[in-house]
Enzyme design. Structure first.
Site, short mmCIF file in Angstrom:
data_model
loop_
_atom_site.label_atom_id
_atom_site.label_comp_id
_atom_site.label_asym_id
_atom_site.label_seq_id
_atom_site.Cartn_x
_atom_site.Cartn_y
_atom_site.Cartn_z
CE LYS A 1 -4.32 -1.81 1.82
NZ LYS A 1 -5.42 -1.62 2.78
CE LYS B 1 -7.61 -11.31 -2.52
NZ LYS B 1 -7.03 -11.12 -1.16
CE LYS C 1 -15.73 -3.18 -5.05
NZ LYS C 1 -16.63 -2.72 -6.12
#
Length: 334
Positions: free
Chosen positions: A114, A197, A200
């Protein structure tokens, strides 16, 4: 005999769960409430580790909770609540942060992923300590098992390490949880990039099947899913990752073994197969979408259900924290 306790959480970071969320988490949560003392939370504290609009967070928290109930969680059999409604989560997180080494926290892959996306200078301290709050979520409720995907196993190992460290230093306090993983549905991939995968945060809109999406767009996405230049419906993850993903989806939604599906579509080509996959998805999602809309139309009742869950969760959390405070050496309150 007391049932083993299970705990898991889901982030309110989107306007709908997607198929990967449903198969990899929510559906198994529904099953687990039959055999376990089940605690499930909407983790809004985790959601604010990245920039979030307050109005969107409030709306999405209710949407997430409504979908959980609509998918089959029963407020009588499961404790369903919003994380921020139980303040002991943040208190225990701080204590665990004080037991965690910088290098240990820095090795968590989700922070690396992230922070790479947002830029390390923009990554918050909250994002860095995200796995420690997650450990607090689990240890607070003395969970025996945690339903996790393969990508979360590292965080659960940290949870066990921190629980064991606290127990060693301050006395036996926390239950050390075990992972609960459904192997056959842990890998639902992007319809447009079947090597990645379904997510979102990384998938394109065309690659995601949203639970609350209308039938027309859902069907179109499945019919346009990436396959290959052949025509045979075969399970071959290396050479046919797109078809293999669709087979995995249909198998999971219809409880039909993949070899049986392969035999069924022998010589029929991709068109018929994709139509049937679309029907399986629509039949699963339609009733969930309808029940979600009904729950969201009565916010007062939805908030009441969440308040009941929060009070039930807080009763357990307060008991755990009373022992933690005493063992750490905090003065009692009068």
């Amino acid at each position: 005999m007391a049932r083993p306790r299970v705990l898991s959480g889901i982030q309110p970071t989107a306007d709908s769960f997607h198929l990967g969320n449903y198969l990899g988490a929510v559906r198994q949560w529904v099953t687990l409430q039959e055999t376990h003392d089940a605690f499930y939370c909407v983790v809004d504290l985790h959601a604010i580790t990245v920039p979030t609009e307050p109005a969107a967070l409030r709306r999405r928290s209710r949407v997430a909770a409504a979908q959980l109930f609509a998918a089959g969680l029963d407020a009588e059999r499961s404790t369903v609540f919003v994380q921020s409604h139980v303040r002991e989560h943040t208190e225990l997180a701080w204590i665990l942060i004080c037991l965690t080494g910088m290098g240990e926290a820095g090795r968590m892959t989700q922070f690396k992923d992230k922070s790479a996306k947002f830029g390390e200078s923009a990554a918050s301290v909250g994002l860095f300590t995200y796995p420690i709050l997650q450990a607090a979520d689990i240890l607070l409720y003395q969970a025996n098992a945690v339903p996790v995907g393969a990508d979360q196993k590292q965080h659960l190992e940290l949870t066990r390490d921190l629980g064991q460290r606290f127990n060693h230093r301050f006395g036996d306090t926390f239950t050390l949880p075990e992972p609960y993983i459904l192997k056959e549905v842990e890998k639902i991939t992007d319809l447009q990039d079947p090597t990645a995968k379904m997510s979102k945060s990384s998938s394109s809109p065309a690659g995601i099947l949203d639970v609350l999406e209308q039938p027309g767009p859902l069907r179109k996405k499945i019919m346009r899913a990436v396959t290959d230049t052949g025509t045979e419906v075969l399970f071959d993850e290396e050479n046919k990752p797109g078809i293999s993903n669709l087979l995995r989806i249909q198998s999971a939604l219809t409880a039909t073994p993949i070899p049986e599906l392969v035999a069924r579509y022998e010589g029929q080509g991709y068109g018929t197969f994709k139509k049937d996959v679309a029907e399986a998805v629509l039949e699963t999602f339609a009733p969930i979408r309808e029940r979600t809309e009904k729950l969201l139309s009565d916010e007062k009742e939805l908030d009441r259900l969440l308040a009941v869950g929060a009070e039930r969760a807080a009763t357990v959390a307060r008991q755990t924290m009373a022992a933690v405070r005493d063992r750490v050496g905090f003065l009692p309150t009068l």
